[in-house]
Design a protein around this motif. Structure first.
Motif, PDB file in Angstrom:
ATOM      1  N   LEU A   1     -30.047  17.400  -8.383  1.00  0.00           N
ATOM      2  CA  LEU A   1     -29.096  16.390  -7.933  1.00  0.00           C
ATOM      3  C   LEU A   1     -28.057  16.080  -9.003  1.00  0.00           C
ATOM      4  O   LEU A   1     -26.918  15.720  -8.683  1.00  0.00           O
ATOM      5  N   ASP A   2     -28.409  16.261 -10.256  1.00  0.00           N
ATOM      6  CA  ASP A   2     -27.481  15.957 -11.349  1.00  0.00           C
ATOM      7  C   ASP A   2     -26.561  17.153 -11.573  1.00  0.00           C
ATOM      8  O   ASP A   2     -26.593  17.812 -12.605  1.00  0.00           O
ATOM      9  N   ARG A   3     -25.712  17.435 -10.585  1.00  0.00           N
ATOM     10  CA  ARG A   3     -24.860  18.614 -10.636  1.00  0.00           C
ATOM     11  C   ARG A   3     -23.607  18.374 -11.473  1.00  0.00           C
ATOM     12  O   ARG A   3     -23.145  19.246 -12.186  1.00  0.00           O
ATOM     13  N   PHE A   4     -22.981  17.225 -11.323  1.00  0.00           N
ATOM     14  CA  PHE A   4     -21.719  16.946 -11.994  1.00  0.00           C
ATOM     15  C   PHE A   4     -21.992  16.126 -13.250  1.00  0.00           C
ATOM     16  O   PHE A   4     -22.718  15.135 -13.210  1.00  0.00           O
ATOM     17  N   ARG A   5     -21.389  16.534 -14.334  1.00  0.00           N
ATOM     18  CA  ARG A   5     -21.567  15.857 -15.626  1.00  0.00           C
ATOM     19  C   ARG A   5     -23.048  15.720 -15.940  1.00  0.00           C
ATOM     20  O   ARG A   5     -23.572  14.623 -16.219  1.00  0.00           O
ATOM     21  N   ALA A   6     -23.756  16.846 -15.855  1.00  0.00           N
ATOM     22  CA  ALA A   6     -25.206  16.842 -16.037  1.00  0.00           C
ATOM     23  C   ALA A   6     -25.580  16.431 -17.456  1.00  0.00           C
ATOM     24  O   ALA A   6     -24.851  16.702 -18.416  1.00  0.00           O
TER      25      ALA A   6
ATOM     26  N   ILE B   1     -13.707  14.758  -8.315  1.00  0.00           N
ATOM     27  CA  ILE B   1     -13.422  15.811  -9.293  1.00  0.00           C
ATOM     28  C   ILE B   1     -12.215  16.632  -8.858  1.00  0.00           C
ATOM     29  O   ILE B   1     -11.350  16.970  -9.680  1.00  0.00           O
ATOM     30  N   ARG B   2     -12.120  16.957  -7.566  1.00  0.00           N
ATOM     31  CA  ARG B   2     -10.969  17.733  -7.108  1.00  0.00           C
ATOM     32  C   ARG B   2      -9.673  16.953  -7.278  1.00  0.00           C
ATOM     33  O   ARG B   2      -8.640  17.514  -7.665  1.00  0.00           O
ATOM     34  N   ARG B   3      -9.722  15.659  -7.019  1.00  0.00           N
ATOM     35  CA  ARG B   3      -8.515  14.843  -7.148  1.00  0.00           C
ATOM     36  C   ARG B   3      -8.071  14.718  -8.600  1.00  0.00           C
ATOM     37  O   ARG B   3      -6.880  14.842  -8.914  1.00  0.00           O
ATOM     38  N   ARG B   4      -9.012  14.482  -9.513  1.00  0.00           N
ATOM     39  CA  ARG B   4      -8.643  14.276 -10.916  1.00  0.00           C
ATOM     40  C   ARG B   4      -8.272  15.576 -11.611  1.00  0.00           C
ATOM     41  O   ARG B   4      -7.388  15.589 -12.464  1.00  0.00           O
ATOM     42  N   LEU B   5      -8.945  16.673 -11.261  1.00  0.00           N
ATOM     43  CA  LEU B   5      -8.524  17.955 -11.824  1.00  0.00           C
ATOM     44  C   LEU B   5      -7.175  18.381 -11.265  1.00  0.00           C
ATOM     45  O   LEU B   5      -6.414  19.107 -11.926  1.00  0.00           O
ATOM     46  N   GLY B   6      -6.867  17.928 -10.043  1.00  0.00           N
ATOM     47  CA  GLY B   6      -5.546  18.212  -9.484  1.00  0.00           C
ATOM     48  C   GLY B   6      -4.423  17.586 -10.287  1.00  0.00           C
ATOM     49  O   GLY B   6      -3.300  18.110 -10.303  1.00  0.00           O
TER      50      GLY B   6
ATOM     51  N   ALA C   1     -12.566  15.649 -15.804  1.00  0.00           N
ATOM     52  CA  ALA C   1     -12.327  14.937 -14.543  1.00  0.00           C
ATOM     53  C   ALA C   1     -12.762  13.482 -14.642  1.00  0.00           C
ATOM     54  O   ALA C   1     -12.024  12.565 -14.239  1.00  0.00           O
ATOM     55  N   TYR C   2     -13.956  13.238 -15.178  1.00  0.00           N
ATOM     56  CA  TYR C   2     -14.428  11.853 -15.280  1.00  0.00           C
ATOM     57  C   TYR C   2     -13.662  11.074 -16.349  1.00  0.00           C
ATOM     58  O   TYR C   2     -13.520   9.859 -16.253  1.00  0.00           O
ATOM     59  N   LEU C   3     -13.169  11.759 -17.371  1.00  0.00           N
ATOM     60  CA  LEU C   3     -12.324  11.098 -18.361  1.00  0.00           C
ATOM     61  C   LEU C   3     -11.031  10.614 -17.718  1.00  0.00           C
ATOM     62  O   LEU C   3     -10.589   9.484 -17.961  1.00  0.00           O
ATOM     63  N   ARG C   4     -10.452  11.462 -16.893  1.00  0.00           N
ATOM     64  CA  ARG C   4      -9.228  11.065 -16.184  1.00  0.00           C
ATOM     65  C   ARG C   4      -9.501   9.912 -15.228  1.00  0.00           C
ATOM     66  O   ARG C   4      -8.677   8.996 -15.085  1.00  0.00           O
TER      67      ARG C   4
END
Length: 458
Positions: free
Chosen positions: A108-113, A329-334, A386-389
């Protein structure tokens, strides 16, 4: 306006001030070239491991010393101790439930593991520290409530009114500790839910060992019990399968309150949300213990369906959370793609959990050191970006975020040639290398010249 004095400019751009701005935002300090031992000594995770591992060993040893010998109470009754054979068999049966839930929460901890060491320390906190705190406080509460007979652990008053508050507080303590030390890495609800689930599973693992061992010892020392193995397996099905969701669900309530607090700027919400989650966890735990203490299987059926409904609701909430994280993540990396710092495929690939999983498996099959390690580092850094943004947009990260984003973008460019960054046309198994075609030597048999022979024409 006139220009600033040179001294003031040097002070404002000093590395010390930049590191302080990063520290206030929970970001790592400026990267410097240091030997590995200096980096280790400056790592909070290293010192946390040095402190917690001996403490975990002491907690397990102290619990073994409490539960292994027989205990005689004031009324003359004797509680049999847990022998080593009972503990070994109980650990075997409790292990499968723990493994299933650990795999689920780690996936479940896929993003920012989190780092695997953080997962391990969190699991061991629930298995060692939380159980040690709970067994001492619950024993003291049972004695204070006059349940000091051979079945003191089954005293319903302590189980309903004391144990929920003690156990939920002990399991959730590690969450607050990790948030204080690594608040920059715990940026999503999935991360905090994963850590809460691992702590709860560690607690349930040791608790199940104790319960299974007690039944094993009782069944082997009571002549009325004809099949001790069947008695143990019935409890394994009850605690390890049917009601195994109890501890994770309650601890996740506290974790969700803490996740809400981490994502807001309101000081009132930052205090009220974790407190509200803890109260809900304790209330659910009290209800669960109260219903389980009734002992009437026929009357437990409505409560069983209510519990399944609660679990289904939490599962749906986690599914929606995963979808929300992919969109975030898609929005912030965009944002970085539009200015040309990322490729057009980066937001699409690294916002999908299934594409990320395919990259992980394909890179591992191509070589752990040559391909998998750069790919894993690339995923971690681009998720951090992404999470930094997102934190900079919400206002929870200050001016030090721009400098950290610049470092991440430079590191991504260094990792990109060696990492797998796109799933189009990617196969899980690496293609076989074909040997280059070479010209065949002339046949070593007589023949006419000009037709491949090595003898001149007659």
């Amino acid at each position: 306006m006139g220009s600033l004095p040179g001294t003031l400019v040097r002070i404002m751009t000093s590395p010390q001030l930049l590191d302080r701005q990063r520290w206030l935002s929970g970001l790592p300090p400026t990267a410097r070239r240091r030997p590995w031992w200096q980096r280790m000594l400056h790592s909070p995770l290293f010192w946390l491991t040095v402190v917690l591992v001996p403490f975990y060993a002491y907690c397990l040893l102290n619990q073994y010393q409490m539960l292994h010998p027989d205990r005689e109470f004031a009324d003359g009754t004797v509680a049999l101790g847990l022998n080593n054979e009972a503990l070994r068999q109980s650990a075997f049966w409790a292990m499968w439930t723990a493994l299933a839930y650990v795999v689920l929460f780690v996936w479940l901890d896929r993003f920012r593991a989190q780092r695997p060491l953080v997962w391990l320390l969190t699991f061991l906190w629930g298995a060692c520290a939380a159980t040690w705190i709970s067994i001492h406080v619950n024993t003291w509460a049972a004695e204070a409530m006059n349940t000091t007979s051979a079945n003191a652990d089954m005293g319903t008053r302590a189980a309903i009114f004391i144990a929920p508050f003690v156990e939920e507080a002990s399991k959730a303590t590690v969450l607050f500790l990790l948030v204080v030390l690594f608040r920059a890495r715990i940026v999503s609800r999935l991360s905090i839910v994963t850590l809460a689930g691992l702590s709860a599973i560690g607690f349930a693992f040791v608790e199940n060992i104790i319960y299974y061992a007690r039944v094993f010892v009782y069944a082997n020392n009571t002549i009325e019990v004809t099949d001790p193995q069947a008695e143990v397996l019935s409890l394994v099905m009850l605690r390890g399968v049917y009601t195994s969701f109890g501890h994770p669900v309650f601890t996740m309530m506290t974790a969700l309150g803490l996740a809400i607090a981490l994502g807001t700027r309101s000081k009132i919400v930052r205090v009220a949300a974790p407190l509200g989650g803890f109260v809900l966890a304790c209330g659910g735990h009290m209800l669960f213990n109260g219903v389980a203490s009734s002992g009437d299987s026929a009357s437990l059926r409505p409560q069983w369906f209510m519990a399944l409904g609660l679990v289904a609701t939490l599962i749906l909430m986690l599914v929606f959370t995963v979808v929300a994280q992919t969109q975030l993540i898609r929005r912030r990396l965009g944002d970085y793609r539009r200015v040309g710092w990322l490729t057009d495929r980066d937001p699409v690939v690294f916002s999908s959990p299934f594409k990320r999983m395919k990259l992980q498996v394909a890179s591992l099959l191509r070589g752990p050191r040559r391909t998998w390690l750069p790919t894993t580092r690339f995923m971690r850094r681009i998720s951090e970006l992404a999470y930094l943004r997102e934190g900079m947009t919400r206002g929870t990260i200050g001016v030090g975020g721009d400098d950290r984003a610049r470092e991440i973008l430079l590191e991504l460019e260094e990792l990109r040639p060696a990492a797998l960054t796109d799933t189009r046309g990617l196969t899980l198994f690496p293609p076989r290398r074909r040997k280059p075609l070479t010209s065949a030597p002339p046949p070593q048999s007589p023949g006419p010249a000009g037709l491949g022979g090595n003898w001149p024409a007659p």
